[in-house]
Design an enzyme around this catalytic site. Structure first.
Site, PDB file in Angstrom:
ATOM      1  N   ASP A  55      23.533  38.128  37.937  1.00  0.00           N
ATOM      2  CA  ASP A  55      23.155  39.449  37.427  1.00  0.00           C
ATOM      3  C   ASP A  55      23.345  39.518  35.919  1.00  0.00           C
ATOM      4  OD1 ASP A  55      25.977  39.244  37.985  1.00  0.00           O
ATOM      5  OD2 ASP A  55      26.135  41.394  37.573  1.00  0.00           O
ATOM      6  N   GLU A 148      28.552  40.437  39.070  1.00  0.00           N
ATOM      7  CA  GLU A 148      29.724  40.215  38.223  1.00  0.00           C
ATOM      8  C   GLU A 148      29.861  41.319  37.180  1.00  0.00           C
ATOM      9  OE1 GLU A 148      31.770  38.586  34.553  1.00  0.00           O
ATOM     10  OE2 GLU A 148      29.770  39.410  34.824  1.00  0.00           O
TER      11      GLU A 148
END
Length: 268
Positions: A55, A148
């Site tokens: 991400d 994350e």
């Protein structure tokens, strides 16, 4: 994961890992991609893992990225567009990159190098080791994780399935730098309800949520913020402030390496 595009990216990574010739390639229902490069030696050595996240930071646009490649960087200002410039005066690290090839955006989106650069580095390393079997190595496990950036990247990480003795996260830092510790982190959301009254008759009645939010922020230690701290010093980080007279919301990030100080920040 929090967004479907992460699953789409994970499927692409599964395909790439398979094409590279990695073994035990898997994608679970939570969006975690694992794969193995088998050992090419006889002796028993620890299994090493390498991890990066899929991400990107959600605060700015991450799609329609238009990369700009700057070869043999000369150490001067980099104009991304008429409104955005990267300058060594603001980012001294640029001075250390003279002669290097830089990749930037056009200033309207993020690049996504955090942490797609880490993914690229790991896959390139695996590709190199597969192409050069004369280099001895033990079993290597790789893992690509979702979410994350919103602090949820390890929530469903299957440590037993990953099955590494040691692992390294490839994410940021300078060339050759190894970070061996981490901070404690939390988020805090403060919601303030105000009371709207016509300003002509507001005395003693109006409760301005915006003003109360400013008062709340001003009661926190002024120098315990990211722009005034370094190293192991903790902070309160006002990340977002939104609202109007009747309602205001403050979003904070709290960090501290010391657990007791971290808990004290949450209590405060």
């Amino acid at each position: 994961p929090s967004s479907t595009v992460q699953i789409d990216f994970a499927k692409t990574l599964v395909s790439e890992c398979t094409q590279l010739g990695l073994h035990d390639v898997s994608l679970d229902e939570n969006g975690y991609v694992f794969a193995t490069l088998p050992s090419n030696i006889q002796e028993e050595v620890p299994t090493i893992g390498f991890i990066s996240h899929m991400d990107t930071v959600p605060d700015y646009p991450g799609n329609n990225v238009k990369p700009q490649i700057i070869e043999n960087y000369n150490g001067t200002d980099i104009t991304l567009n008429p409104e955005v410039t990267l300058s060594p005066r603001q980012f001294p690290v640029l001075k250390t990159l003279v002669g290097e090839t830089l990749i930037t955006t056009d200033g309207t989106t993020i690049l996504g190098g955090d942490d797609k650069a880490g993914i690229a580095e790991i896959l390139t390393a695996m590709e190199y080791l597969i192409a050069h079997p004369e280099i001895p190595h033990g079993t290597i496990r790789i893992g690509f994780t979702p979410d994350e950036e919103i602090g949820r990247g390890v929530d469903y990480f299957d440590v037993k399935k990953f099955n590494a003795d040691f692992a390294y996260t490839i994410d940021g830092c300078a060339v050759g730098e190894l970070q061996c510790e981490n901070f404690n982190a939390a988020s805090a959301t403060i919601k303030i309800k105000g009371l709207s009254v016509h300003p002509g008759s507001a005395k003693g009645k109006m409760k301005n949520a915006l003003a109360i939010a400013c008062e709340f922020q001003n009661h926190l230690p002024a120098h315990e913020v990211p722009e005034c701290t370094e190293g192991h010093e903790g902070f309160y980080h006002l990340h977002a402030f939104e609202g109007h007279l009747e309602e205001a919301t403050l979003h904070y990030i709290l960090r501290d390496h010391n657990r007791s100080l971290f808990n004290a920040r949450k209590e405060k």
